[in-house]
Scaffold this motif. Structure first.
Motif, PDB file in Angstrom:
ATOM      1  N   HIS A   1       0.868  -1.205   0.041  1.00 35.75           N
ATOM      2  CA  HIS A   1      -0.032  -0.192  -0.018  1.00 35.75           C
ATOM      3  C   HIS A   1       0.764   1.392  -0.032  1.00 35.75           C
ATOM      4  CE1 HIS A   1      -2.302   3.297   1.921  1.00 35.75           C
ATOM      5  NE2 HIS A   1      -3.266   2.653   1.192  1.00 35.75           N
TER       6      HIS A   1
ATOM      7  N   ARG B   1       2.758   2.169  -3.032  1.00 30.08           N
ATOM      8  CA  ARG B   1       2.101   2.849  -4.550  1.00 30.08           C
ATOM      9  C   ARG B   1       1.968   4.228  -4.625  1.00 30.08           C
ATOM     10  NH1 ARG B   1      -1.941  -1.144  -6.247  1.00 30.08           N
ATOM     11  NH2 ARG B   1      -1.402  -3.023  -5.069  1.00 30.08           N
ATOM     12  N   THR B   2       2.109   5.050  -3.391  1.00 30.83           N
ATOM     13  CA  THR B   2       1.985   6.529  -3.710  1.00 30.83           C
ATOM     14  C   THR B   2       3.183   6.856  -4.146  1.00 30.83           C
ATOM     15  OG1 THR B   2       0.242   6.533  -2.040  1.00 30.83           O
ATOM     16  CG2 THR B   2       1.205   8.778  -2.676  1.00 30.83           C
TER      17      THR B   2
ATOM     18  N   LEU C   1       5.402   5.416  -5.819  1.00 28.15           N
ATOM     19  CA  LEU C   1       5.578   5.002  -7.046  1.00 28.15           C
ATOM     20  C   LEU C   1       4.850   5.711  -8.272  1.00 28.15           C
ATOM     21  CD1 LEU C   1       7.394   2.445  -8.442  1.00 28.15           C
ATOM     22  CD2 LEU C   1       5.152   0.847  -8.055  1.00 28.15           C
TER      23      LEU C   1
ATOM     24  N   LYS D   1       4.967  -2.184 -10.152  1.00 27.80           N
ATOM     25  CA  LYS D   1       4.001  -1.984  -9.887  1.00 27.80           C
ATOM     26  C   LYS D   1       3.284  -3.308 -10.090  1.00 27.80           C
ATOM     27  CE  LYS D   1      -0.428  -0.536 -12.303  1.00 27.80           C
ATOM     28  NZ  LYS D   1      -1.067   0.393 -13.342  1.00 27.80           N
TER      29      LYS D   1
ATOM     30  N   VAL E   1       4.107  -5.312  -7.430  1.00 29.96           N
ATOM     31  CA  VAL E   1       3.624  -5.109  -5.935  1.00 29.96           C
ATOM     32  C   VAL E   1       1.878  -5.810  -6.134  1.00 29.96           C
ATOM     33  CG1 VAL E   1       2.226  -3.364  -4.487  1.00 29.96           C
ATOM     34  CG2 VAL E   1       4.876  -3.188  -5.520  1.00 29.96           C
ATOM     35  N   ARG E   2       1.543  -5.650  -7.052  1.00 26.41           N
ATOM     36  CA  ARG E   2      -0.051  -6.394  -7.212  1.00 26.41           C
ATOM     37  C   ARG E   2       0.038  -7.962  -7.070  1.00 26.41           C
ATOM     38  NH1 ARG E   2      -3.242  -4.774 -12.342  1.00 26.41           N
ATOM     39  NH2 ARG E   2      -4.847  -5.900 -11.265  1.00 26.41           N
TER      40      ARG E   2
ATOM     41  N   ASN F   1       0.754  -8.785  -3.527  1.00 23.31           N
ATOM     42  CA  ASN F   1      -0.609  -8.614  -2.776  1.00 23.31           C
ATOM     43  C   ASN F   1      -1.300  -9.862  -3.027  1.00 23.31           C
ATOM     44  OD1 ASN F   1      -1.587  -6.852  -0.981  1.00 23.31           O
ATOM     45  ND2 ASN F   1      -1.801  -5.184  -2.336  1.00 23.31           N
TER      46      ASN F   1
END
Lengths: 449, 241
Positions: free
Chosen positions: A239, A242-243, A245, A280, A283-284, A287
């Motif tokens: 989480h 993400r910002t 990134l 990205k 990270v997805r 998760n």
């Protein structure tokens, strides 16, 4: 309950075996004993019969042959021959003095099959006389048995009945014992089995297995805490990353599209963008991996039209994220309405995205991706192929090990997480996936759902 | 409002740099009325003073979550709202389970995606939903001008009147211009029904529509078929918006 009833059954089976074995041993022992004893008695009678033969009348005196004397000494203490009146007409040398007398008919009747002065008696008729042989004191136990015919008649049935009762009691005791221990063990077994789910366990810590239950509770607590920590950690990190990134991506994009920047800097910005997109995806996937491995998520499978789902997703990708150098050729099958499976939309889209991303990342210079569908019975085959660089032998091996679940530590590897998740999602849908290099180059993914 | 770039956009995110980036992206694209807020409270104040036409909300805000803000905004103004989320699992919550968000973007996002989604949401809300609004767009295709107010296609030498179905198809494609629209979606919009079974009817209608808007209907320049997927309308944006 299943597990423990298995235990009980096993217990009972073994106790029946043991009971049966004991019964068999008893019967055998009884038979052998009786047979042996009987044999001995028979032997005595046989010897008596033989001895009788060794006695002969020489003139008016009865005499025992040498062999006879020998046999007599070996088997008996003493011997005597009584005539009809009970008078001794022959006697062995060893006949005790107190017995050297005449006997009345009633006395003869009393001892002939019994004891005479504590000597067990074996007797044999010799013509009109009676050969009386005294066995060693305390060598033979003679009992008188007076049984009614009723007992004799039911003796067999009685024995069988008693055996049956024995067996029944053995089984009952085994059952009760097994049940008791199963009741104790059952929650422990179930606890151990449920450790797999990494959920917290609360076993009753009373009873004979108190220590085990306590330690299981502690283990499960530690496991579930660990699991929760891992999950929160991954969620938190993914989480939070993400910002920043987003900012990196947007800045790099801005630099790339500013007219004043030199071509070299534009290329570098494009590279930053490309790598950021990779992060990205990572990270997805991280998760998703966390969600897939945590057993809390049970994915509901509903009817999904995969053609429609993948069609929408392809459009979505083409409209919003896939750049122009990638051409997607979507071969819509006829009767698209029939391509329905039981599946989870979110997972299927993730799987589809990952397969396409795999093709895209392996072919940064662009390629054509072909998506086609076939239906055979209720099985659906989806083929996603590209005309790019294909896969090296090493990557093939990686994917293969992924399929066979022989290598779980793929995080750092090139195909790593993305295709690992594809495999997991395929497994959730009970499907199969195959990879092959196209002859003309490029990778072909066959997906059976 | 004919100019899509005239719409007022409210950006809410506690991360100042993200708001700034969004603003830059949108201004560069041509949007001039962009308002910023970093908390629910600020956003609420902006909404009360300037009625925004569209809002981009972060799900997590320092003084409350975006869902609550969403409800409050929707309560006073029925404007489209797009969520910016840092979680993958938000789809169900935002769109699927009837929160009623109009769209969402997961971070990190590509600038182009933000622009495309904002434009798409604006067009969907303010141009196709045209039963209520009086004005309907007039736009240029490679070979003609289409006036959706009259349903007439003006070619160099002729005029054609669109049938009801042709009109609806063109309207749907125009609302999503430059992007692929799935044939299923068109069928659903036009026939309000299960998309299967209308594919052939759609193909026939598209072919007829092309004779009205294309110079050479067999090699279309404006209404493009994307094989297997759907259709795409290319509009000469420079001439009129």
């Amino acid at each position: 309950m299943k597990k423990s009833s298995k235990v009980i059954k096993k217990y009972i089976r073994y106790s029946v075996y043991i009971a049966l074995l004991l019964v068999l041993i008893n019967i055998a022992a009884a038979f052998i004993g009786i047979w042996k004893m009987q044999n001995e008695l028979l032997n005595l009678e046989k010897t008596a019969k033989n001895l009788a033969k060794e006695l002969s009348l020489s003139g008016v005196e009865w005499k025992m042959s040498q062999d006879g004397v020998k046999i007599l000494d070996e088997t008996f203490e003493w011997g005597m021959l009584l005539d009809e009146e009970g008078t001794i007409i022959w006697k062995s040398n060893s006949l005790p003095k107190e017995l050297d007398k005449s006997y009345s008919a009633s006395q003869v009747a009393a001892f002939s099959r019994w004891y005479l002065d504590e000597y067990p008696i074996t007797s044999w008729e010799k013509e009109d006389n009676l050969l009386v042989l005294g066995g060693k004191q305390n060598s033979i136990w003679k009992i008188q048995m007076n049984a009614s015919y009723f007992l004799q008649k039911y003796l067999v049935i009685w024995s069988v009945l008693i055996l049956a009762i024995n067996i029944f009691i053995a089984i009952l005791i085994a059952y009760l014992l097994a049940k008791r221990s199963a009741n104790n063990i059952e929650p422990i077994i179930e606890g151990i089995l449920s450790l797999e789910t990494k959920k917290e366990l609360k076993l009753n810590t009373k009873g004979s297995l108190e220590e085990v239950a306590k330690s299981l509770n502690n283990i499960s607590l530690a496991l579930s805490e660990n699991e929760a920590f891992r999950k929160n950690w991954i969620e938190g990190v993914s989480h939070d990353i993400r910002t920043p990134l987003s900012i990196v991506l947007a800045r790099a994009d801005a630099i790339e599209h500013t007219k004043e920047t030199s071509e070299d800097i534009q290329l570098q910005a494009a590279s930053i963008k490309y790598q950021s997109l990779k992060i990205k995806e990572l990270v997805r996937n991280l998760n998703m991996e966390s969600a897939l491995t945590s057993n809390e998520n049970v994915y509901e499978l509903k009817e999904v039209n995969v053609v429609r789902l993948f069609k929408e997703e392809t459009i979505n990708l083409l409209n919003y994220s896939v750049s122009d150098q990638y051409h997607i050729n979507f071969l819509l099958p006829s009767k698209a309405a029939e391509y329905v499976i039981l599946g989870n939309k979110e997972l299927l889209i993730r799987m589809f995205d990952n397969i396409l991303n795999n093709a895209i990342y392996h072919n940064p210079q662009g390629c054509e991706i072909k998506i086609s569908f076939e239906k055979n019975g209720d099985k659906i085959l989806i083929t996603i192929s590209d005309n790019g660089v294909g896969m090296s032998q090493k990557e093939f091996k990686l994917l293969q090990s992924e399929k066979e679940r022989t290598n779980r530590n793929l995080l750092g590897e090139k195909h790593g997480l993305g295709m690992h998740i594809v495999q997991q999602i395929v497994d959730i849908h009970k499907g199969r996936i195959f990879y092959e290099n196209e002859e003309k180059g490029g990778l072909c993914v066959h997906l059976f759902l | 409002m004919s100019q899509i770039y005239e719409y007022k956009i409210l950006l809410v995110d506690d991360e100042k740099e993200i708001v700034e980036i969004e603003e830059n992206i949108l201004r560069k694209e041509g949007f001039s009325k962009v308002y910023k807020a970093h908390t629910c409270e600020e956003a609420w104040k902006v909404m009360q003073s300037v009625k925004a036409d569209v809002a981009i909300l972060d799900v997590m805000l320092p003084d409350g979550d975006g869902y609550l803000l969403f409800q409050k905004i929707k309560w006073i103004a029925d404007i489209p709202i797009l969520f910016l989320t840092a979680k993958d699992q938000d789809y169900e919550k935002l769109i699927g389970l009837g929160m009623g968000a109009d769209d969402y973007i997961t971070k990190p996002f590509m600038p182009q995606e933000l622009v495309l989604r904002i434009k798409s949401i604006l067009r969907r809300t303010y141009t196709t939903n045209s039963k209520e609004s009086e004005w309907k767009p007039i736009f240029n295709l490679s070979n003609c001008e289409v006036n959706l107010n009259t349903g007439i296609v003006y070619n160099e030498d002729k005029q054609d009147v669109l049938t009801a179905k042709e009109y609806e198809i063109l309207e749907t494609l125009y609302a999503n211009r430059g992007r692929i629209v799935s044939s299923d979606l068109i069928c659903e919009k036009v026939w309000h029904d299960n998309p299967y079974g209308y594919e052939n009817t759609l193909m026939v209608t598209i072919r007829r529509l092309r004779t009205k808007i294309e110079k050479d209907p067999s090699s279309p320049k404006s209404l493009i078929t994307v094989k297997g997927l759907g259709y795409k309308l290319l509009v000469d944006e420079d001439k009129r918006e």
